[in-house]
Design a protein around this motif. Structure first.
Motif, PDB file in Angstrom:
ATOM      1  N   ALA A 206      37.776  30.276  30.040  1.00 43.86           N
ATOM      2  CA  ALA A 206      38.417  31.568  30.298  1.00 43.86           C
ATOM      3  C   ALA A 206      37.557  32.428  31.216  1.00 43.86           C
ATOM      4  CB  ALA A 206      38.678  32.292  28.980  1.00 43.86           C
ATOM      5  N   PHE A 207      36.248  32.387  31.000  1.00 47.59           N
ATOM      6  CA  PHE A 207      35.335  33.163  31.850  1.00 47.59           C
ATOM      7  C   PHE A 207      35.426  32.689  33.301  1.00 47.59           C
ATOM      8  CE2 PHE A 207      31.250  33.714  33.951  1.00 47.59           C
ATOM      9  CZ  PHE A 207      30.975  35.049  33.705  1.00 47.59           C
ATOM     10  N   LEU A 212      36.340  34.074  38.406  1.00 45.57           N
ATOM     11  CA  LEU A 212      36.285  33.409  39.715  1.00 45.57           C
ATOM     12  C   LEU A 212      37.656  33.019  40.256  1.00 45.57           C
ATOM     13  CD1 LEU A 212      34.670  32.199  42.045  1.00 45.57           C
ATOM     14  CD2 LEU A 212      34.476  30.081  40.702  1.00 45.57           C
ATOM     15  N   ILE A 213      38.433  32.274  39.465  1.00 47.80           N
ATOM     16  CA  ILE A 213      39.686  31.717  39.980  1.00 47.80           C
ATOM     17  C   ILE A 213      40.743  32.793  40.201  1.00 47.80           C
ATOM     18  CG2 ILE A 213      41.524  30.050  39.585  1.00 47.80           C
ATOM     19  CD1 ILE A 213      38.768  28.839  40.167  1.00 47.80           C
ATOM     20  N   VAL A 214      40.956  33.661  39.211  1.00 46.52           N
ATOM     21  CA  VAL A 214      41.979  34.701  39.358  1.00 46.52           C
ATOM     22  C   VAL A 214      41.694  35.617  40.556  1.00 46.52           C
ATOM     23  CG1 VAL A 214      43.007  36.744  38.281  1.00 46.52           C
ATOM     24  CG2 VAL A 214      42.724  34.640  36.954  1.00 46.52           C
ATOM     25  N   PRO A 215      40.458  36.104  40.737  1.00 43.69           N
ATOM     26  CA  PRO A 215      40.198  36.913  41.936  1.00 43.69           C
ATOM     27  C   PRO A 215      40.432  36.152  43.242  1.00 43.69           C
ATOM     28  CG  PRO A 215      38.476  37.242  40.318  1.00 43.69           C
ATOM     29  CD  PRO A 215      39.307  36.099  39.827  1.00 43.69           C
ATOM     30  N   THR A 216      40.064  34.881  43.278  1.00 48.16           N
ATOM     31  CA  THR A 216      40.274  34.089  44.487  1.00 48.16           C
ATOM     32  C   THR A 216      41.758  33.917  44.786  1.00 48.16           C
ATOM     33  OG1 THR A 216      38.213  32.876  44.084  1.00 48.16           O
ATOM     34  CG2 THR A 216      39.807  31.871  45.584  1.00 48.16           C
ATOM     35  N   LEU A 217      42.534  33.633  43.753  1.00 45.93           N
ATOM     36  CA  LEU A 217      43.979  33.503  43.932  1.00 45.93           C
ATOM     37  C   LEU A 217      44.612  34.826  44.333  1.00 45.93           C
ATOM     38  CD1 LEU A 217      44.872  31.213  40.879  1.00 45.93           C
ATOM     39  CD2 LEU A 217      44.727  30.550  43.293  1.00 45.93           C
ATOM     40  N   THR A 218      44.116  35.913  43.755  1.00 53.52           N
ATOM     41  CA  THR A 218      44.620  37.238  44.111  1.00 53.52           C
ATOM     42  C   THR A 218      44.405  37.514  45.589  1.00 53.52           C
ATOM     43  OG1 THR A 218      44.213  38.110  41.882  1.00 53.52           O
ATOM     44  CG2 THR A 218      44.387  39.718  43.663  1.00 53.52           C
ATOM     45  N   PHE A 219      43.205  37.219  46.077  1.00 52.87           N
ATOM     46  CA  PHE A 219      42.910  37.426  47.497  1.00 52.87           C
ATOM     47  C   PHE A 219      43.810  36.553  48.368  1.00 52.87           C
ATOM     48  CE2 PHE A 219      40.771  36.132  51.398  1.00 52.87           C
ATOM     49  CZ  PHE A 219      40.518  37.362  51.974  1.00 52.87           C
ATOM     50  N   GLY A 220      43.924  35.266  48.031  1.00 50.14           N
ATOM     51  CA  GLY A 220      44.738  34.364  48.839  1.00 50.14           C
ATOM     52  C   GLY A 220      46.197  34.777  48.876  1.00 50.14           C
ATOM     53  N   TRP A 221      46.729  35.194  47.737  1.00 48.41           N
ATOM     54  CA  TRP A 221      48.142  35.576  47.664  1.00 48.41           C
ATOM     55  C   TRP A 221      48.421  36.810  48.519  1.00 48.41           C
ATOM     56  CZ3 TRP A 221      52.842  34.157  46.952  1.00 48.41           C
ATOM     57  CH2 TRP A 221      53.841  35.088  46.632  1.00 48.41           C
ATOM     58  N   SER A 243      39.995  42.031  45.171  1.00 51.97           N
ATOM     59  CA  SER A 243      39.775  40.819  44.382  1.00 51.97           C
ATOM     60  C   SER A 243      38.438  40.897  43.651  1.00 51.97           C
ATOM     61  CB  SER A 243      39.830  39.576  45.276  1.00 51.97           C
ATOM     62  OG  SER A 243      38.782  39.578  46.231  1.00 51.97           O
ATOM     63  N   ALA A 244      37.444  41.547  44.260  1.00 51.36           N
ATOM     64  CA  ALA A 244      36.165  41.755  43.575  1.00 51.36           C
ATOM     65  C   ALA A 244      36.358  42.651  42.357  1.00 51.36           C
ATOM     66  CB  ALA A 244      35.150  42.362  44.532  1.00 51.36           C
ATOM     67  N   TYR A 245      37.202  43.670  42.494  1.00 47.72           N
ATOM     68  CA  TYR A 245      37.512  44.547  41.354  1.00 47.72           C
ATOM     69  C   TYR A 245      38.060  43.743  40.176  1.00 47.72           C
ATOM     70  CZ  TYR A 245      41.124  46.961  38.664  1.00 47.72           C
ATOM     71  OH  TYR A 245      41.953  47.373  37.661  1.00 47.72           O
ATOM     72  N   VAL A 246      38.951  42.792  40.459  1.00 51.28           N
ATOM     73  CA  VAL A 246      39.508  41.956  39.390  1.00 51.28           C
ATOM     74  C   VAL A 246      38.386  41.192  38.692  1.00 51.28           C
ATOM     75  CG1 VAL A 246      41.068  40.047  38.868  1.00 51.28           C
ATOM     76  CG2 VAL A 246      41.728  41.769  40.563  1.00 51.28           C
ATOM     77  N   SER A 247      37.464  40.631  39.466  1.00 50.59           N
ATOM     78  CA  SER A 247      36.339  39.901  38.892  1.00 50.59           C
ATOM     79  C   SER A 247      35.447  40.827  38.070  1.00 50.59           C
ATOM     80  CB  SER A 247      35.530  39.244  40.014  1.00 50.59           C
ATOM     81  OG  SER A 247      34.425  38.532  39.493  1.00 50.59           O
ATOM     82  N   TRP A 248      35.137  42.013  38.607  1.00 51.34           N
ATOM     83  CA  TRP A 248      34.288  42.969  37.887  1.00 51.34           C
ATOM     84  C   TRP A 248      34.892  43.334  36.536  1.00 51.34           C
ATOM     85  CZ3 TRP A 248      33.714  46.987  42.416  1.00 51.34           C
ATOM     86  CH2 TRP A 248      32.941  46.412  43.431  1.00 51.34           C
ATOM     87  N   LYS A 249      36.195  43.530  36.519  1.00 51.53           N
ATOM     88  CA  LYS A 249      36.871  43.955  35.289  1.00 51.53           C
ATOM     89  C   LYS A 249      36.673  42.936  34.174  1.00 51.53           C
ATOM     90  CE  LYS A 249      41.276  43.487  35.321  1.00 51.53           C
ATOM     91  NZ  LYS A 249      42.704  43.668  35.664  1.00 51.53           N
TER      92      LYS A 249
END
Length: 263
Positions: A206-207, A212-221, A243-249
């Motif tokens: 989950a971490f 890592l993955i969710v922010p990367t996908l967010t940026f790509g989308w 996308s960095a904000y998503v990772s920070w959260k």
């Protein structure tokens, strides 16, 4: 003639407020609820004839609902202090309200500016926001299942809605430093709600996924598939740092959970 009230919450908004108030100078009433400004915010509000109320900060939704409760007009236009009506939107509202509008609430298309550039792609436009409504038919609410609602409150209402044709201009982030500071603060608020909901990414899969993955996908989308790259350097920076904000959260939620456990 129906009366229009404008409701705005403020705290140290001297840089933005005069521009906002000038765009709604046609309103019958302007209500400002301030939460302890130490700059010229209150002075500027009073210079435009606004009714100014002081209230300690209870959160976005309660503060905006308090502002609405002070309004006496038939219609309420709820604005943020860094927004302004475009000239065409101003004219449309002035024409609409005396005509016995068929809808009870209206969405405004928001034109978001980042580093003073209009961000047209990547999901940032038209960004409709419900801001104009008959008084007593709508209020701001926090929806717990959305982890960012402590920051991005929404309006709930009863009745028929429609969308106006012209833009509400949002002077969101004129400086890069301001944007990064906001994202840092918002990610902390989002992390607090994730911890409350038990979504702390304590397990390694989950971490890895959330940080890592969710922010990367967010940026790509947003940057590629929603054409954010068409907004130049500003678009690249906006989507990269979002996308960095998503990772920070998620990282902050994980770290806060560890600290709570150790205590």
């Amino acid at each position: 003639m129906p009366m229009l009230s404008v409701a705005i919450i403020t705290c140290n908004e001297e840089y933005n407020l005069a521009r906002t108030l000038a765009s709604v100078s046609f309103a019958d009433e302007i209500v400002i609820v301030d939460s302890g400004s130490t700059d010229r915010t209150v002075e500027i509000a009073q210079s435009f004839g606004a009714k100014v109320f002081e209230q300690s900060w209870p959160g976005f939704a309660p503060q905006k609902n308090f502002a609405i409760a002070q309004c006496t007009g038939d219609w309420v236009l709820s604005l943020d202090a860094d927004e302004e009506l475009s000239p065409k939107l101003r004219t449309q509202i002035q024409t609409l309200l005396p005509s016995n509008p068929p809808a009870d609430a209206y969405f405004l298309k928001r034109r978001n500016l980042f580093l003073n550039r209009w961000i047209r792609h990547g999901g940032y436009y038209p960004d409709p926001k419900l801001r104009l409504f008959r008084r007593s038919t709508a209020n701001f609410s926090l929806t717990p299942k959305f982890e960012d609602r402590s920051v991005h409150e929404t309006i709930v209402f009863d009745g028929h809605s429609d969308t106006l044709d012209y833009d509400l201009i949002h002077h969101a982030y004129p400086t890069l430093e301001g944007y990064l500071e906001h994202m840092d603060r918002y990610s902390t608020l989002g992390a607090e709600l994730l911890v409350t909901a038990g979504r702390t990414s304590r397990e390694w899969p989950a971490f890895y996924w959330n940080v890592l993955i969710v922010p990367t996908l967010t940026f790509g989308w947003n940057y590629i598939f929603r054409l954010g790259f068409l907004d130049g350097r500003e678009g690249l920076l906006l989507h990269l740092y979002h996308s960095a904000y998503v990772s920070w959260k998620y990282a902050k939620a994980w770290r806060a959970a560890l600290l709570l456990k150790s205590n």
